[in-house]
Design a protein around this motif. Structure first.
Motif, mmCIF file in Angstrom:
data_model
loop_
_atom_site.group_PDB
_atom_site.id
_atom_site.type_symbol
_atom_site.label_atom_id
_atom_site.label_comp_id
_atom_site.label_asym_id
_atom_site.label_seq_id
_atom_site.Cartn_x
_atom_site.Cartn_y
_atom_site.Cartn_z
ATOM 1 N N MET A 98 -54.530 -21.215 -33.131
ATOM 2 C CA MET A 98 -55.055 -20.339 -32.081
ATOM 3 C C MET A 98 -54.063 -19.227 -31.752
ATOM 4 N N ALA A 99 -52.761 -19.566 -31.808
ATOM 5 C CA ALA A 99 -51.757 -18.532 -31.544
ATOM 6 C C ALA A 99 -51.844 -17.431 -32.592
ATOM 7 N N PRO B 247 -41.128 -20.579 -29.290
ATOM 8 C CA PRO B 247 -41.547 -21.361 -28.129
ATOM 9 C C PRO B 247 -42.607 -22.407 -28.458
ATOM 10 N N LEU B 248 -43.314 -22.219 -29.565
ATOM 11 C CA LEU B 248 -44.428 -23.114 -29.853
ATOM 12 C C LEU B 248 -44.066 -24.183 -30.874
ATOM 13 N N GLN C 156 -45.751 -27.893 -31.884
ATOM 14 C CA GLN C 156 -47.039 -28.074 -31.219
ATOM 15 C C GLN C 156 -48.089 -28.518 -32.230
ATOM 16 N N PHE D 124 -54.178 -9.116 -31.437
ATOM 17 C CA PHE D 124 -53.146 -8.167 -31.028
ATOM 18 C C PHE D 124 -52.923 -7.123 -32.116
ATOM 19 N N ILE E 249 -41.054 -14.510 -30.721
ATOM 20 C CA ILE E 249 -41.944 -14.564 -29.563
ATOM 21 C C ILE E 249 -42.979 -15.669 -29.687
ATOM 22 N N VAL E 250 -43.478 -15.888 -30.908
ATOM 23 C CA VAL E 250 -44.586 -16.833 -31.043
ATOM 24 C C VAL E 250 -44.111 -18.202 -31.526
ATOM 25 N N ILE F 266 -53.183 -25.584 -32.085
ATOM 26 C CA ILE F 266 -52.610 -24.642 -31.116
ATOM 27 C C ILE F 266 -51.907 -23.504 -31.846
ATOM 28 N N VAL G 47 -54.517 -16.653 -34.173
ATOM 29 C CA VAL G 47 -55.742 -15.894 -33.891
ATOM 30 C C VAL G 47 -55.455 -14.853 -32.808
ATOM 31 N N GLY G 48 -54.676 -15.264 -31.814
ATOM 32 C CA GLY G 48 -54.252 -14.309 -30.791
ATOM 33 C C GLY G 48 -53.470 -13.156 -31.413
ATOM 34 N N LEU G 49 -52.594 -13.519 -32.350
ATOM 35 C CA LEU G 49 -51.817 -12.497 -33.056
ATOM 36 C C LEU G 49 -52.744 -11.545 -33.803
#
Lengths: 359, 373
Positions: free
Chosen positions: B169-170, B158-159, B162, B177, B154-155, B166, B172-174
Motif C-alpha cells: 500500500m505504501a 520507518p516501515l 511491516q 505521488f 522516507i518510506v 502495508i 501504491v501511495g508512492l
C-alpha cells in the motif's frame, strides 16, 4: 468523565459477548443513526449529499465486503471493482427484463450474481496465497472489465455503451432515475448500509466469522482444527462479492445514475477500495466506514478546501496536487499507524476511558 | 546449506526438466487428440470446436510468415515485460517489498529524460543533438538516484518489518505521488521519446522468408539487444562484484546479512537505484514505441502476470515469464482473439499466468513454499 463503564455489570454470558458492551457506545451508536436518518438529509446541502454522502454510503458497502475478505479472512483481492460492476450490470438487466418488480429487491438480488462470479474467481485462492493471489484476482478485474465493454447484451445494445438508469418508484415516490430527489436516494442508501452492516457484523461475530479469522491467522492450523478451507474461503469470496455487487448496484443506480463500465469499474477503483480497507483498519467494521469516508472525502476536501483557506489552485493543477497529497498522506498514515484509523479510534476510546489518568 | 543438500542422491533429471518433459508430453497428447478429432470428422469445419482447436493452427501452418511476425512481436513485447518484471524482482528480493510503483517509475524516468531534454533545448537554448540528449540521460539517472535515496529514507526505513500488504500500500501511495509530481513538473501531455537523439536506430527492414514478408523494426532489435546486454550485465554484477554478493546475502536473509556487517539501508538504496536504471531503460524502449505519458501505466500492470508466472524472487523467472506472456498474448490475440471479439490482450496474460499457477503455486522458478505450523 462521561465515558465510564463503572456500575455496568455483566450478569450473564449474553452481556459478556455483546458487541457493544458499554452503554455509552450503544447510546452513541443510536445517536449517530438518529442523526444520519433524521438530521443529515434535511440539513446538508445537495452538493454535500451528492459528492460526499452518496458515494461514501455506496462505497462503504464494498469496503465492508473487501474487509470481510482481506481483513477477516486474509485473502487479498484486487477485483472488487469488477464485482461491483457485476452487481451493477445484473441489477440493470434484471430491472429492464422485469420492470414490475421493485428495484430495491433487484439491488439486493444483484448481489447474488456478483457472489456467483466471485466464487468462480475465488477458486484459485485454494492454491494460491498472499500477493500471488492478489495478482491472480486482477484476472477477474480485467476479464470483467473487458466483458462489460465487449458484450453488448449487458447494456441492452445501447449505442453509447453505457447504462442509463431508468425511473423506478417506491410507493409512488421516484427513487432512481433523473427525477428522484437526493434525499430519497440518500435514505435508501442509508437503509441498505445499515442493514448490510448489521448482517456483516453478525456474520463476523458468529461461527462463520470465527472460521474466517482462523483461516486468516493460519490456514493450515485452521484446517487441522477441522475448518474446511474450501467452504471457508469460498464463503468469504461469496459474501465479499455479494457486498461488492450490492455496492456496485447502489453506486450506479443511486449515486451515478448511469455508468460506462470501462471507466467506472476500472482497476483504480479496486485499489481505492483496498486502500480504504488498509487505511481504515483491516478486520474492523468501524474501520471500513472510516476508510470509505477517508477515500471519498479527502479528494473533495482537498479540491474545494484548499482554495477556501487561501491556497489558490486552478482545476488542472489541483488534480495533480491532490494526487500528490493523497500519495504522501497515505505513506504518512501507514508510517504513523500501520493498523489504520480504527486503531487510532480504539486508542482514543481507551484514553477517554481512563481520563484524566494516563492508565 | 549447500553441504546439506548435496548429500542427497542426484536424480537422473532435475525436477525442472522432469516438469518440462511432463508438460511437453501433455501438449503432445492434446495435439494428437486434436488431429485425430479433425481427421475422424468429429469436428467438422465451421463448428466451434474446429474454430477454437483446429483453425488457428491451420492458419499458422498456411501462413508461416504471419506466424513469424506474430512470434517476433510477442518476443519483443515479452522482453519489455521481462524488463519491468526484473525491476520488481530486484526490489522484492532485496527488501521484500512488492513495489507496485515500478511501472510508474518506468514512466517517470522516461518523462524526466524527455522533459529535461525539452527544458534544456527549448528554455535554456542548448542545441539539440546527441550531447544534450546524453546530458538529459545523466539528469534522468541522477533523478532516479535521488528517488531511490528518498524512498529508502522516507518510506522504507520507518516501515521496516511491516506486513507485506502495508508495504504494498505504501508503494501504491508512492505511485499516486509520482503520477501527481510527474504531471505537475512536466505537464500531462504525451511526449515524444528522443529516439534519434539517443542514437537508437529507427526505420525497419523487411525480410522475404517462407513465401511472405516479415517486417522487423530496427528499434525492436535494438531493444532486444540492449535488454539482453543489461540482463547479462546485471547477472555479472550480482555474481562477481562485492556489492552484488552483499545484495544476494540480503536477499537470502536480512538478519544474517546485518549480522555480518552489511548495511541494509545502503543496499536498499542501491537496489532501488538499480531498479530505477532498469525502469529508465524500459521507459526509453516503450516510449520509443509509443508516446511517453502516464497512459503507459497500463503496461506496468502487464508485468504482474509475468511476475506471478516467473515467481517473485527469480530473475530467470522474470525473463522466461516475460517471454511466455509476451508470445502467448500476441498469439492469443492474433489467432483466438477474433473469436471473442478482440481485445482479449487485456486479460489473457492473467489467465495464462493463472493456468500455470494452478500447477505451480510459487511460479515457475519461485522458491518452494514450505509451510509449517
Amino acid at each position: 468523565m462521561f465515558y465510564r463503564e463503572t456500575g455496568q455489570f455483566k450478569t450473564n454470558y449474553a452481556d459478556d459477548m455483546a458487541i457493544f458492551p458499554i452503554r455509552q457506545d450503544r447510546i452513541g451508536l443510536a445517536l449517530i443513526l438518529a442523526f444520519a436518518f433524521l438530521v443529515v438529509p434535511f440539513v446538508t446541502s445537495d452538493f454535500t449529499l451528492k459528492t460526499i454522502m452518496l458515494p461514501f454510503l455506496a462505497l462503504s458497502v464494498a469496503v465492508i465486503g473487501l474487509n470481510i475478505l482481506t481483513g477477516y479472512t486474509g485473502l487479498i483481492s484486487l477485483g472488487s471493482a469488477g464485482f461491483m460492476g457485476v452487481g451493477a450490470y445484473a441489477c440493470y438487466k434484471l430491472t429492464t427484463i422485469f420492470p414490475e418488480v421493485n428495484i430495491l429487491i433487484w439491488i439486493f438480488v444483484s448481489g447474488f450474481f456478483a457472489a456467483a462470479v466471485g466464487v468462480f474467481f475465488g477458486l484459485p485462492s485454494l492454491r494460491i496465497k498472499g500477493l500471488y493471489l492478489a495478482v491472480a484476482t486482477l484476472a477477474a478485474q480485467f476479464f470483467l472489465q473487458w466483458a462489460f465493454v465487449r458484450i453488448p447484451w449487458l447494456f441492452n445494445y445501447n449505442p453509447s455503451g453505457a447504462i442509463e438508469v431508468p425511473l423506478r418508484t417506491l410507493f409512488g415516490v421516484p427513487i432512481t432515475g433523473p427525477t428522484a430527489s437526493l434525499e430519497v436516494k440518500y435514505l435508501i442508501c442509508l437503509c441498505f448500509v445499515v442493514g448490510m452492516t448489521w448482517l456483516a457484523s453478525n456474520l463476523v461475530h458468529g461461527r462463520i466469522g470465527r472460521s474466517w479469522m482462523a483461516v486468516r491467522d493460519m490456514d493450515i492450523a485452521a484446517e487441522l482444527m477441522g475448518i474446511k478451507l474450501l467452504n471457508a474461503k469460498l464463503m468469504a469470496f461469496a459474501v465479499s462479492s455479494f457486498y461488492c455487487g450490492v455496492s456496485g448496484a447502489l453506486f450506479v443506480f443511486l449515486y451515478l445514475g448511469g455508468a460506462e463500465a470501462g471507466t467506472e469499474f476500472a482497476i483504480r477503483l479496486s485499489f481505492l477500495i483496498l486502500f480504504a480497507v488498509i487505511i481504515g483498519g483491516a478486520g474492523s467494521m468501524i474501520g471500513s466506514f472510516l476508510g470509505a469516508g477517508f477515500i471519498v472525502a479527502l479528494p473533495t476536501i482537498l479540491k474545494f478546501g484548499l482554495p477556501a483557506i487561501g491556497i489558490a489552485i486552478t482545476g488542472a493543477t489541483a488534480e495533480k496536487i491532490v494526487l500528490m497529497i493523497i500519495g504522501a498522506l497515505t505513506i504518512y498514515l501507514l508510517i504513523v499507524e500501520p493498523h489504520g484509523l480504527a486503531r487510532i479510534w480504539q486508542i482514543m476510546k481507551q484514553k477517554l476511558r481512563v481520563w484524566p489518568f494516563p492508565y | 546449506m549447500s553441504a546439506v543438500t548435496s548429500t542427497a542422491p542426484k536424480p537422473m533429471l532435475s525436477p525442472a526438466m522432469m516438469a518440462t518433459v511432463k508438460v511437453l508430453g501433455v501438449f503432445g497428447a492434446i495435439a494428437l487428440a486434436i488431429v485425430l478429432l479433425v481427421q475422424s470428422g468429429a469436428m467438422p469445419k465451421g463448428s466451434i470446436g474446429h474454430k477454437v482447436l483446429a483453425a488457428p493452427f491451420i492458419d499458422m501452418w498456411d501462413l508461416p510468415d504471419l506466424l513469424v511476425q506474430t512470434l517476433w512481436e510477442g518476443l519483443v513485447a515479452g522482453v519489455l515485460y521481462a524488463l519491468i518484471a526484473l525491476g520488481f524482482v530486484l526490489i522484492f528480493k532485496a527488501s521484500g517489498v512488492f513495489n507496485f510503483a515500478q511501472g510508474i517509475m518506468v514512466v517517470f524516468s522516461a518523462l524526466t529524460l524527455v522533459g529535461s531534454y525539452e527544458i534544456m533545448t527549448q528554455r535554456m537554448g542548448l542545441p539539440t543533438g546527441v550531447a544534450v540528449a546524453i546530458l538529459a540521460l545523466i539528469v534522468a539517472v541522477a533523478t532516479m538516484f535521488v528517488l531511490a535515496w528518498l524512498v529508502e529514507r522516507i518510506v522504507l526505513r520507518p516501515l521496516v518489518n511491516q506486513n507485506e500488504i502495508i508495504m504494498l500500500m505504501a508503494t501504491v501511495g508512492l505511485t499516486y505521488f509520482l503520477i501527481g509530481f510527474g504531471e505537475y513538473v512536466f505537464g500531462g501531455n504525451p511526449k515524444v521519446m528522443i529516439t534519434a537523439e539517443l542514437g537508437l536506430p529507427t526505420g525497419n527492414t523487411q525480410f522475404n522468408i517462407l513465401g511472405g514478408r516479415v517486417n522487423i523494426q530496427h528499434l525492436d532489435v535494438a531493444a532486444a539487444v540492449i535488454a539482453s546486454v543489461m540482463i547479462a550485465g546485471l547477472a555479472f554484477f550480482f555474481q562477481y562484484t562485492r556489492i552484488g554478493r552483499a545484495l544476494r546475502a540480503v536477499a537470502d536473509s536480512h538478519k544474517a546479512a546485518l549480522s555480518v556487517g552489511i548495511s541494509l539501508n545502503q543496499i536498499w538504496v542501491i537496489v532501488w537505484f538499480t531498479a530505477g536504471i532498469v525502469a529508465l531503460v524500459t521507459g526509453i524502449m516503450w516510449g520509443a514505441r509509443s508516446d511517453v505519458s502516464f497512459a503507459l501505466e497500463i503496461i506496468a500492470l502487464k508485468a504482474l502476470p509475468v511476475l506471478i508466472l516467473g515467481g517473485f524472487t527469480s530473475v530467470p523467472g522474470a525473463i522466461v515469464g516475460g517471454l511466455i506472456i509476451g508470445i502467448g498474448e500476441k498469439m492469443g490475440e492474433g489467432y483466438w482473439g477474433p473469436l471473442l471479439g478482440g481485445g482479449i490482450e487485456t486479460w489473457l496474460a492473467y489467465v495464462i499466468a493463472l493456468g500455470f499457477l494452478l500447477f505451480r503455486p510459487q511460479g515457475l522458478f519461485g522458491e518452494k513454499i514450505i509451510e509449517r505450523i
